[in-house]
Design a protein around this motif. Sequence first.
Motif, PDB file in Angstrom:
ATOM      1  N   ASP A 104       0.855  -1.310   0.034  1.00 16.92           N
ATOM      2  CA  ASP A 104       0.021   0.077  -0.053  1.00 16.92           C
ATOM      3  C   ASP A 104       0.832   1.335   0.069  1.00 16.92           C
ATOM      4  O   ASP A 104       0.284   2.371  -0.224  1.00 16.92           O
ATOM      5  CB  ASP A 104      -1.032  -0.077   1.257  1.00 16.92           C
ATOM      6  N   SER A 105       2.046   1.186   0.531  1.00 17.11           N
ATOM      7  CA  SER A 105       2.904   2.290   0.504  1.00 17.11           C
ATOM      8  C   SER A 105       3.888   2.444  -0.680  1.00 17.11           C
ATOM      9  O   SER A 105       4.710   3.005  -0.694  1.00 17.11           O
ATOM     10  CB  SER A 105       3.644   2.464   1.597  1.00 17.11           C
ATOM     11  N   TYR A 106       3.771   1.504  -1.671  1.00 16.21           N
ATOM     12  CA  TYR A 106       4.630   1.461  -2.776  1.00 16.21           C
ATOM     13  C   TYR A 106       4.283   2.808  -3.969  1.00 16.21           C
ATOM     14  O   TYR A 106       3.367   2.961  -4.237  1.00 16.21           O
ATOM     15  CB  TYR A 106       4.339   0.094  -3.468  1.00 16.21           C
ATOM     16  N   GLY A 107       5.257   3.278  -4.252  1.00 11.89           N
ATOM     17  CA  GLY A 107       5.329   4.446  -5.302  1.00 11.89           C
ATOM     18  C   GLY A 107       5.038   4.068  -6.509  1.00 11.89           C
ATOM     19  O   GLY A 107       5.168   2.797  -6.903  1.00 11.89           O
ATOM     20  N   SER A 108       4.717   4.843  -7.356  1.00 12.15           N
ATOM     21  CA  SER A 108       4.399   4.564  -8.906  1.00 12.15           C
ATOM     22  C   SER A 108       5.779   4.142  -9.576  1.00 12.15           C
ATOM     23  O   SER A 108       6.863   4.538  -9.379  1.00 12.15           O
ATOM     24  CB  SER A 108       4.053   5.798  -9.610  1.00 12.15           C
ATOM     25  N   SER A 109       5.549   2.775 -10.024  1.00 16.25           N
ATOM     26  CA  SER A 109       6.759   2.398 -10.975  1.00 16.25           C
ATOM     27  C   SER A 109       6.170   1.346 -11.978  1.00 16.25           C
ATOM     28  O   SER A 109       5.248   0.678 -11.787  1.00 16.25           O
ATOM     29  CB  SER A 109       7.666   1.459 -10.223  1.00 16.25           C
ATOM     30  N   GLY A 110       6.702   1.417 -13.339  1.00 15.78           N
ATOM     31  CA  GLY A 110       6.138   0.446 -14.304  1.00 15.78           C
ATOM     32  C   GLY A 110       6.791  -0.887 -14.126  1.00 15.78           C
ATOM     33  O   GLY A 110       6.213  -1.995 -14.928  1.00 15.78           O
ATOM     34  N   GLN A 111       7.426  -1.135 -12.950  1.00 11.10           N
ATOM     35  CA  GLN A 111       7.701  -2.491 -12.885  1.00 11.10           C
ATOM     36  C   GLN A 111       6.802  -3.186 -11.823  1.00 11.10           C
ATOM     37  O   GLN A 111       7.167  -4.399 -11.403  1.00 11.10           O
ATOM     38  CB  GLN A 111       9.281  -2.586 -12.353  1.00 11.10           C
ATOM     39  N   ARG A 112       5.993  -2.682 -11.389  1.00 13.86           N
ATOM     40  CA  ARG A 112       4.818  -3.445 -10.414  1.00 13.86           C
ATOM     41  C   ARG A 112       4.120  -4.176 -11.332  1.00 13.86           C
ATOM     42  O   ARG A 112       3.457  -3.711 -12.172  1.00 13.86           O
ATOM     43  CB  ARG A 112       4.155  -2.410  -9.587  1.00 13.86           C
ATOM     44  N   THR A 113       3.524  -5.558 -10.810  1.00 16.35           N
ATOM     45  CA  THR A 113       2.957  -6.312 -11.588  1.00 16.35           C
ATOM     46  C   THR A 113       2.012  -7.266 -10.750  1.00 16.35           C
ATOM     47  O   THR A 113       2.424  -7.697  -9.899  1.00 16.35           O
ATOM     48  CB  THR A 113       3.618  -7.191 -12.825  1.00 16.35           C
ATOM     49  N   LYS A 114       0.778  -7.473 -11.277  1.00 14.83           N
ATOM     50  CA  LYS A 114       0.101  -8.718 -10.732  1.00 14.83           C
ATOM     51  C   LYS A 114      -0.238  -9.748 -11.516  1.00 14.83           C
ATOM     52  O   LYS A 114      -1.186 -10.409 -11.544  1.00 14.83           O
ATOM     53  CB  LYS A 114      -1.367  -7.813 -10.084  1.00 14.83           C
TER      54      LYS A 114
END
Length: 224
Positions: A104-114
């Motif tokens: 929930d505290s993760y900043g914006s990044s194109g490498q986040r994935t579900k």
Amino acid sequence: MKKKWIAAGAAGLFLLSASAGVYAGSNLQQIKAFLDPSMKFLVNGKPFQPQNDKGAALAPISYNGSTYLPVRAISNALGVNIEYNGATNTIILGEKLAGIPIADSYGSSGQRTKDPQSTSYNGKDYKDVHFNNLSGARSDGFSLYPKGKYQKIVIQVAAIGKDIEEFFVSDAETDIKLKTDTIAVSEGLKTYEIDISGVERLYIHSDLEDGGSIFVPLTTSYYK
């Protein structure tokens, strides 16, 4: 009639093989409900039959316009861990963590994935991860925002394909490195516990070689 999937606490307790003593002091309310063996289920497009821990078929319960499903059977169908704590009369779904997941505290990044094709490591699906598998030698980084509310962060990191020669976690406001390390592919998923008392923003950095990736599960990394 609109049907709702509701994990029924009482049914779940039976399926968890709780002893009769659990119910002795509980505040149960008697209701009039109906078993509905005619209802069919599909999970990810495939037929699914709810079962108890002995493999016997279970029928959902219809009550007051809602359909109640057994906790154990649904957790198995969806691949979610489940445990019953008799001392506190609590059903625990998902990972048991000592603190608050960092997701929930993760900043914006194109490498986040579900994406399920990218969220698994060594046979386990972590559901929500930071995963950089781009090509070429590159730097990878993302921010976390604990906002000074936690004493420590427990973060898990794995190198895939190539070793990570430089990995560090820093206080983004002061640029002080709180942890530095190298991560070898052979070490698997490494766990770091780092003191972050008073830190508002963290920066997680790694230098990646061509053919190398970094994998950080956001569900099992947490603050405490």
